[in-house]
Motif scaffolding. Structure first.
Motif, PDB file in Angstrom:
ATOM      1  N   ASN A  78      26.443  14.551   4.632  1.00  0.00           N
ATOM      2  CA  ASN A  78      25.385  13.850   5.382  1.00  0.00           C
ATOM      3  C   ASN A  78      25.434  12.346   5.086  1.00  0.00           C
ATOM      4  OD1 ASN A  78      24.003  13.540   2.819  1.00  0.00           O
ATOM      5  ND2 ASN A  78      23.455  15.694   3.037  1.00  0.00           N
ATOM      6  N   ALA A  79      24.676  11.592   5.901  1.00  0.00           N
ATOM      7  CA  ALA A  79      24.694  10.131   5.760  1.00  0.00           C
ATOM      8  C   ALA A  79      24.079   9.688   4.433  1.00  0.00           C
ATOM      9  CB  ALA A  79      23.942   9.498   6.927  1.00  0.00           C
ATOM     10  N   SER A  80      23.120  10.458   3.911  1.00  0.00           N
ATOM     11  CA  SER A  80      22.542  10.103   2.602  1.00  0.00           C
ATOM     12  C   SER A  80      23.647  10.042   1.551  1.00  0.00           C
ATOM     13  CB  SER A  80      21.508  11.150   2.162  1.00  0.00           C
ATOM     14  OG  SER A  80      20.492  11.275   3.113  1.00  0.00           O
ATOM     15  N   TYR A 105      15.759   3.434   6.755  1.00  0.00           N
ATOM     16  CA  TYR A 105      15.313   4.809   6.476  1.00  0.00           C
ATOM     17  C   TYR A 105      14.709   4.874   5.070  1.00  0.00           C
ATOM     18  CZ  TYR A 105      15.821   9.927   6.626  1.00  0.00           C
ATOM     19  OH  TYR A 105      15.615  11.277   6.643  1.00  0.00           O
ATOM     20  N   SER A 160      15.508   4.749  12.247  1.00  0.00           N
ATOM     21  CA  SER A 160      14.923   6.081  12.338  1.00  0.00           C
ATOM     22  C   SER A 160      13.516   6.052  12.937  1.00  0.00           C
ATOM     23  CB  SER A 160      14.900   6.714  10.946  1.00  0.00           C
ATOM     24  OG  SER A 160      14.236   7.938  10.985  1.00  0.00           O
ATOM     25  N   ASP A 185      24.619   1.956   8.032  1.00  0.00           N
ATOM     26  CA  ASP A 185      24.059   3.307   8.033  1.00  0.00           C
ATOM     27  C   ASP A 185      23.963   3.737   9.499  1.00  0.00           C
ATOM     28  OD1 ASP A 185      22.538   5.568   8.079  1.00  0.00           O
ATOM     29  OD2 ASP A 185      20.855   4.761   6.924  1.00  0.00           O
ATOM     30  N   ALA A 187      23.589   6.756  10.744  1.00  0.00           N
ATOM     31  CA  ALA A 187      23.185   8.173  10.749  1.00  0.00           C
ATOM     32  C   ALA A 187      23.046   8.733  12.171  1.00  0.00           C
ATOM     33  CB  ALA A 187      21.871   8.356   9.977  1.00  0.00           C
ATOM     34  N   HIS A 188      22.489   7.926  13.083  1.00  0.00           N
ATOM     35  CA  HIS A 188      22.249   8.396  14.459  1.00  0.00           C
ATOM     36  C   HIS A 188      23.300   7.923  15.455  1.00  0.00           C
ATOM     37  CE1 HIS A 188      18.188  10.103  14.120  1.00  0.00           C
ATOM     38  NE2 HIS A 188      17.992   9.199  13.180  1.00  0.00           N
ATOM     39  N   ASN A 208      26.393  10.526  10.747  1.00  0.00           N
ATOM     40  CA  ASN A 208      26.235  11.975  10.832  1.00  0.00           C
ATOM     41  C   ASN A 208      26.905  12.504  12.086  1.00  0.00           C
ATOM     42  OD1 ASN A 208      24.703  12.700   8.562  1.00  0.00           O
ATOM     43  ND2 ASN A 208      22.835  11.923   9.511  1.00  0.00           N
ATOM     44  N   HIS A 210      26.208  15.941  12.626  1.00  0.00           N
ATOM     45  CA  HIS A 210      25.290  17.044  12.976  1.00  0.00           C
ATOM     46  C   HIS A 210      24.146  16.572  13.859  1.00  0.00           C
ATOM     47  CE1 HIS A 210      24.172  16.108   8.566  1.00  0.00           C
ATOM     48  NE2 HIS A 210      23.292  15.468   9.296  1.00  0.00           N
ATOM     49  N   LYS A 211      23.959  15.273  14.011  1.00  0.00           N
ATOM     50  CA  LYS A 211      22.890  14.832  14.918  1.00  0.00           C
ATOM     51  C   LYS A 211      23.427  14.794  16.356  1.00  0.00           C
ATOM     52  CE  LYS A 211      20.281  12.016  11.570  1.00  0.00           C
ATOM     53  NZ  LYS A 211      18.971  12.621  11.363  1.00  0.00           N
TER      54      LYS A 211
HETATM   55  C1  LIG Z   1      18.814   5.723   9.549  1.00  0.00           C
HETATM   56  C2  LIG Z   1      19.019   6.992   8.783  1.00  0.00           C
HETATM   57  N1  LIG Z   1      19.743   6.976   7.662  1.00  0.00           N
HETATM   58  C3  LIG Z   1      19.989   8.090   6.954  1.00  0.00           C
HETATM   59  C4  LIG Z   1      19.500   9.299   7.363  1.00  0.00           C
HETATM   60  C5  LIG Z   1      19.777  10.499   6.519  1.00  0.00           C
HETATM   61  O1  LIG Z   1      20.514  11.455   7.187  1.00  0.00           O
HETATM   62  P1  LIG Z   1      20.855  12.824   6.431  1.00  0.00           P
HETATM   63  O2  LIG Z   1      19.540  13.510   6.187  1.00  0.00           O
HETATM   64  O3  LIG Z   1      21.713  13.588   7.370  1.00  0.00           O
HETATM   65  O4  LIG Z   1      21.516  12.446   5.167  1.00  0.00           O
HETATM   66  C6  LIG Z   1      18.730   9.388   8.520  1.00  0.00           C
HETATM   67  C7  LIG Z   1      18.205  10.676   8.975  1.00  0.00           C
HETATM   68  O5  LIG Z   1      17.532  10.811   9.964  1.00  0.00           O
HETATM   69  C8  LIG Z   1      18.483   8.194   9.258  1.00  0.00           C
HETATM   70  O6  LIG Z   1      17.739   8.211  10.365  1.00  0.00           O
END
Ligand SMILES: Cc1ncc(COP(=O)(O)O)c(C=O)c1O
Length: 379
Positions: A78-80, A105, A160, A185, A187-188, A208, A210-211
Motif C-alpha cells: 500500500n501507499a503507506s 493524508y 484525500s 504520494d 495513493a489515488h 496504490n 487497489h484504488k
Molecule cells: C493521499 C493518501 N495517501 C496515502 C493513503 C494511504 O493509502 P493506503 O491505506 O492504501 O496505504 C491514502 C488513502 O486513502 C491517501 O488518500
C-alpha cells in the motif's frame, strides 16, 4: 451502459466511496482465487520457483502502464508502506524539515510526527487555500514553505479529504531547482490520471493499484529514480540485501503475493473498458454529482470546474464542525438509514462530503443522495 454486474457490489447499497479502498471487479477476483488455489496446492513450487519470474513480468507490465523503468519499481502492499520506506531510507538530523501540504493524508502527517519524536524532524506546512481559485495557489504555497532546512518535499498527487489534483510537475521543479528530493504520494493517482513517471522526474513516487486500477487490496508500488536506488531499502531486510534494488524488494519474507500477481489482469480489464472512457465517465459523474449536492445543501462549490483540479472524486462543504468522531458517525448513520456509503472528511476543522465515481456508478445514485440531503438529513 450499466456495468454494475462486472463488480458484484451489494445491489442494496449506493456505493459512492470508491476512493477509500477501491473495489475489485469479479473477473479480477476470479484470477486472484485461481492464484491462491495454485499457491496452496504446491507452496514451494509457487513461492520459491515460479514467483521470481512472475514478479519480473508483473513489474514489466506495470512499468509500461506507468511509463516507468521496471528496475526502479518495487511492489509493496500500500501507499503507506511506500511513504514509510522512503522516510526510513533517508538520513535525518535534528531540525530537518519536511514540506507538505495541510491537505496531506493524516496517516502521512503522523509519520512525520514520528520522525519528529525520533529525530527532531519538523513539519513545514504548505497552506493551500480551500476553497481554491486556481492551481498556481498550490505551487505558491509550496514555494513559501520551502526553507534552508528543507530536506524533503512530500506532495500528494490527489488529496484525500479535499480530492484536489495537485500540479506535481511544478512542485517537482521547485525541488529540482533547489536540490531538494521530492516524494509524490500518488495513493489515488494510478488509474485516475495518466502517468509517465520517468518523464515526471520525481525522486520517489508511490501509488496504490487497489484504488483506481481495481486490483484486489494489497497492490501498490514505489518508484525510485535511478540516482536513489542504492540508498532506498525495504522496511524489512531479507535475503536480497546488498543484491540491488529489485532483489531487495522482490522478497521480504513469506506473504500472499496474489494481489500483485493480479495487476496484469486488472490492467487488462481496465484496458477492455478503455482508460480514456473510464476517466471521462468518472469525471463527468463527479462534475454533475457535486453540483447536485451543492444545490441540495445550499453551499458554494470549493473550486472551479477545471478538469486539471479534480478527477474521479470531489469534496463539497457539509454544514457543521469536524469534531472528533463526527465524520465516522455521519458515514455510519447515512449507511444505516439510507444504504448510501459516502465519506465525510475533515479539512481545516470543517466538514466535507466526498463523492467518488467509478464505472459501476450512475447519476441516479447522486440524485438519491442529494434528495436525502435536501430533505434536511441528519435531523
Ligand atoms: C493521499 C493518501 N495517501 C496515502 C493513503 C494511504 O493509502 P493506503 O491505506 O492504501 O496505504 C491514502 C488513502 O486513502 C491517501 O488518500
Amino acid at each position: 451502459m450499466d456495468l454494475r454486474h462486472l463488480w458484484g457490489l451489494d445491489p442494496t447499497v449506493d456505493f459512492l466511496n470508491h476512493g477509500s479502498f477501491g473495489a475489485a471487479p469479479l473477473k479480477v477476483r476470479q484470477v486472484q482465487a485461481s492464484f491462491l488455489r495454485e499457491l496452496e496446492a504446491e507452496p514451494v513450487e509457487f513461492l520459491a520457483r515460479r514467483l521470481p519470474e512472475r514478479l519480473l513480468q508483473v513489474r514489466r507490465r506495470l512499468g509500461l502502464f506507468l511509463g516507468a523503468d521496471p528496475a526502479g519499481l518495487a511492489l509493496i502492499p500500500n501507499a503507506s508502506t511506500g511513504v514509510a520506506t522512503v522516510l526510513s531510507s533517508l538520513d535525518w538530523r535534528e531540525g530537518d524539515e519536511v514540506v507538505l501540504a495541510d491537505h496531506a493524508y493524516n496517516a502521512v502527517r503522523r509519520s512525520i510526527a514520528y520522525l519528529g519524536h525520533r529525530y527532531g524532524v519538523r513539519e513545514a506546512l504548505a497552506t493551500v487555500p480551500f476553497p481554491l481559485g486556481e492551481a498556481g495557489q498550490i505551487v505558491e504555497a509550496f514555494e513559501r514553505a520551502i526553507g534552508p532546512r528543507t530536506r524533503l518535499i512530500l506532495v500528494d498527487h490527489i488529496t484525500s479529504a479535499t480530492a484536489l489534483v495537485f500540479p506535481v510537475a511544478e512542485i517537482i521543479a521547485l525541488g529540482r531547482q533547489r536540490g531538494i528530493p521530492v516524494l509524490v504520494d500518488g495513493a489515488h493517482a494510478p488509474g485516475s490520471l495518466e502517468l509517465n513517471l520517468d518523464r515526471l522526474g520525481a525522486d520517489f513516487y508511490t501509488g496504490n493499484l487497489h484504488k483506481w486500477v481495481c486490483t484486489p487490496k494489497g497492490a501498490a508500488f514505489l518508484y525510485v529514480a535511478a540516482a536513489w536506488r542504492e540508498r532506498v531499502h525495504p522496511l524489512v531486510i531479507s535475503h536480497g540485501y546488498g543484491q540491488g534494488f529489485e532483489a531487495e524488494f522482490d522478497w521480504i519474507g513469506t506473504q500472499d503475493p496474489s494481489p500483485w500477481l493480479c495487476i496484469p489482469a486488472a490492467l487488462e480489464f481496465q484496458e477492455g473498458l478503455g482508460w480514456e472512457q473510464t476517466r471521462a465517465y468518472n469525471h463527468g459523474l463527479v462534475v454533475e454529482g457535486r453540483q447536485l449536492l451543492a444545490k441540495a445543501l445550499g453551499v458554494d462549490l470549493p473550486h472551479p470546474d477545471d478538469r486539471s483540479l479534480y478527477a474521479g472524486m470531489a469534496a463539497v462543504p457539509f454544514p457543521g464542525r469536524a469534531l472528533p468522531g463526527v465524520q465516522q458517525e455521519l458515514n455510519a448513520r447515512l449507511f444505516k438509514e439510507h444504504r448510501i456509503d459516502v465519506p465525510f472528511t475533515a479539512y481545516d476543522d470543517r466538514l466535507w462530503i466526498r463523492i467518488s465515481a467509478q464505472r459501476y456508478n450512475h447519476l441516479d445514485q447522486y440524485r438519491r443522495l442529494a434528495k436525502v440531503l435536501a430533505g434536511g438529513w441528519p435531523r
